[in-house]
Design an enzyme around this catalytic site. Structure first.
Site, mmCIF file in Angstrom:
data_model
loop_
_atom_site.group_PDB
_atom_site.id
_atom_site.type_symbol
_atom_site.label_atom_id
_atom_site.label_comp_id
_atom_site.label_asym_id
_atom_site.label_seq_id
_atom_site.Cartn_x
_atom_site.Cartn_y
_atom_site.Cartn_z
ATOM 1 N N ASP A 206 -1.961 -4.828 5.727
ATOM 2 C CA ASP A 206 -3.326 -3.783 6.204
ATOM 3 C C ASP A 206 -4.481 -5.347 5.577
ATOM 4 O OD1 ASP A 206 -2.452 -1.702 6.784
ATOM 5 O OD2 ASP A 206 -2.448 -0.763 5.254
ATOM 6 N N TYR B 90 10.842 0.911 -1.422
ATOM 7 C CA TYR B 90 10.695 2.276 -0.651
ATOM 8 C C TYR B 90 12.569 2.756 -0.220
ATOM 9 C CZ TYR B 90 6.572 0.246 0.841
ATOM 10 O OH TYR B 90 4.858 -0.305 0.943
ATOM 11 N N ASP C 82 3.745 -4.532 3.930
ATOM 12 C CA ASP C 82 2.948 -3.503 3.921
ATOM 13 C C ASP C 82 1.274 -3.580 2.996
ATOM 14 O OD1 ASP C 82 2.163 -0.846 4.107
ATOM 15 O OD2 ASP C 82 3.312 0.490 2.718
ATOM 16 N N ASP D 182 0.954 -12.850 -4.568
ATOM 17 C CA ASP D 182 -0.610 -12.741 -4.892
ATOM 18 C C ASP D 182 -0.901 -14.219 -4.584
ATOM 19 O OD1 ASP D 182 0.941 -14.618 -7.164
ATOM 20 O OD2 ASP D 182 0.216 -13.140 -8.336
ATOM 21 N N LYS E 83 7.616 -13.104 -4.808
ATOM 22 C CA LYS E 83 7.274 -12.820 -6.171
ATOM 23 C C LYS E 83 8.955 -13.390 -6.742
ATOM 24 C CE LYS E 83 4.266 -11.898 -9.533
ATOM 25 N NZ LYS E 83 2.897 -13.095 -9.193
#
Length: 359
Positions: A251, A141, A247, A223, A191
């Site tokens: 959720d 970001y 992020d 993942d 990752k």
């Protein structure tokens, strides 16, 4: 005396913020905190009033306060604007201006809400209670370069994932301290099998872990972690991860709590004012209907008491009051089921929590 800047924002932000302030006032009186609130426009509301989503004046005002209570920003009305001018960009910029580096999201499933969870009962029977600690100052970001361009091969877009070791270290250290206060387990998700930034992330977390031999530390590829959060949620305590992964998984994990309307968050500052907000966004489709769930906002207010005002007793009181309301069968629309439950409005839910605080 404690100064709190209240930024209701857009959509359902003003409705849920009103209830959180109501609860904070009650808790403040109970614990003699001397809370003083100042209310300010932000996001689309400020765009409409002044032509900017976040003003320099508002930033300075926030810095002068002990904490910021933030509702939600954004909506279709302002989505056509360039990214830097959109209503929802106000939150990204405010995070940067306040030097926040960690987003703490607390996931707790109240026993009486098991029927509201989208996850099978046998997977959550052991109880869900964990924290996702998301790095908030760097990653995709904020990394540079970031741009779009037309090339002979077609349109091209670039977002850069960048991390320095100190950014990972300070988040990891905070995570280990939290784990020590809780159940002594820390999981790092990244990752590292594909991204160089994640290999640095894993290495730095492992270095910090040597200073916390009493904390059980493990690493997961993100993942696989996304799957395990749903399959084995009771195994987690504190989870640290880079910005973008936090992020997304933050959720995803909301389904474990019964609704995204049940998940509070704290955005911890390095040396300035910390910011507290729910994770669910502005939900413009239900704006003004008095049906939104204010509990994530109210629980964010509890985090404000705990982490900014050093009033854990007040935070515990709010947590218990919310638990009593849920156990009493009161539900807003997002967590309501007809059998043996009473559906209540946003305002009524706030009133119920205040009532339980006085018991």
């Amino acid at each position: 005396m404690h100064q709190i800047a209240v930024l209701p924002g857009d959509g359902i932000g003003p409705e849920i913020t009103r209830e959180a302030v109501k609860v904070l006032k009650a808790a403040g009186e109970k614990h003699q905190l001397g809370l003083v609130f100042s209310h300010h426009l932000v996001g689309g509301a400020l765009l409409d009033a002044q032509g900017v989503a976040l003003s320099d004046e508002l930033i300075e005002n926030c810095r002068r306060n002990d904490a910021v209570l933030f509702g939600a920003v954004g909506g279709p009305k302002w989505d056509h604007l360039d990214m830097q001018n959109r209503a929802d960009h106000a939150l990204i910029r405010l995070r940067k201006e306040l030097s926040v580096y960690a987003n703490l999201r607390q996931f707790r499933l109240y026993a009486a809400l098991e029927d509201a969870s989208a996850v099978k009962t046998d997977l959550i029977a052991g109880g869900v209670d964990f924290i996702i600690l998301r790095e908030l100052s760097s990653g995709a970001y904020y990394g540079q370069p970031k741009f779009r361009e037309d090339t002979p091969r077609g349109r091209r877009a670039v977002d850069t994932i960048e991390y320095f070791d100190f950014q990972v270290e300070r988040l990891a250290r905070y995570g280990f301290e939290l784990a020590r206060q809780r159940r002594g387990k820390l999981t790092s998700m990244s990752k590292w099998n594909a991204l160089e930034s994640s290999r640095l992330w894993r290495d730095v977390v492992e270095e910090v872990a040597r200073e916390y031999p009493d904390v059980d530390t493990r690493h997961e590829i993100v993942d696989a972690g996304a799957m395990n959060l749903i399959r084995r949620p009771t195994e987690y305590d504190v989870i640290v991860m880079p910005n973008m992964f936090g992020d997304i998984l933050g959720d995803e994990a909301a389904v474990l709590a019964g609704s995204i309307g049940m998940v509070p968050s704290a955005e911890i500052s390095l040396d300035s004012t910390s910011l507290y907000e729910p994770i669910h966004g502005s939900a413009n489709d239900i704006e003004g209907k008095n049906v939104a769930n204010p509990l994530a906002m109210i629980l964010s207010a509890a985090l404000l008491l705990r982490y900014s005002l050093n009033c854990p007793a007040g935070a515990d009181d709010i947590d218990r009051a919310v638990g009593k309301v849920i156990e009493g069968g009161y539900r807003t629309a997002d967590i309501w089921k007809p059998a043996d439950q009473q559906r209540v409005s946003t305002t009524e839910m706030g009133d119920l929590v205040v009532e339980m605080l006085s018991e």
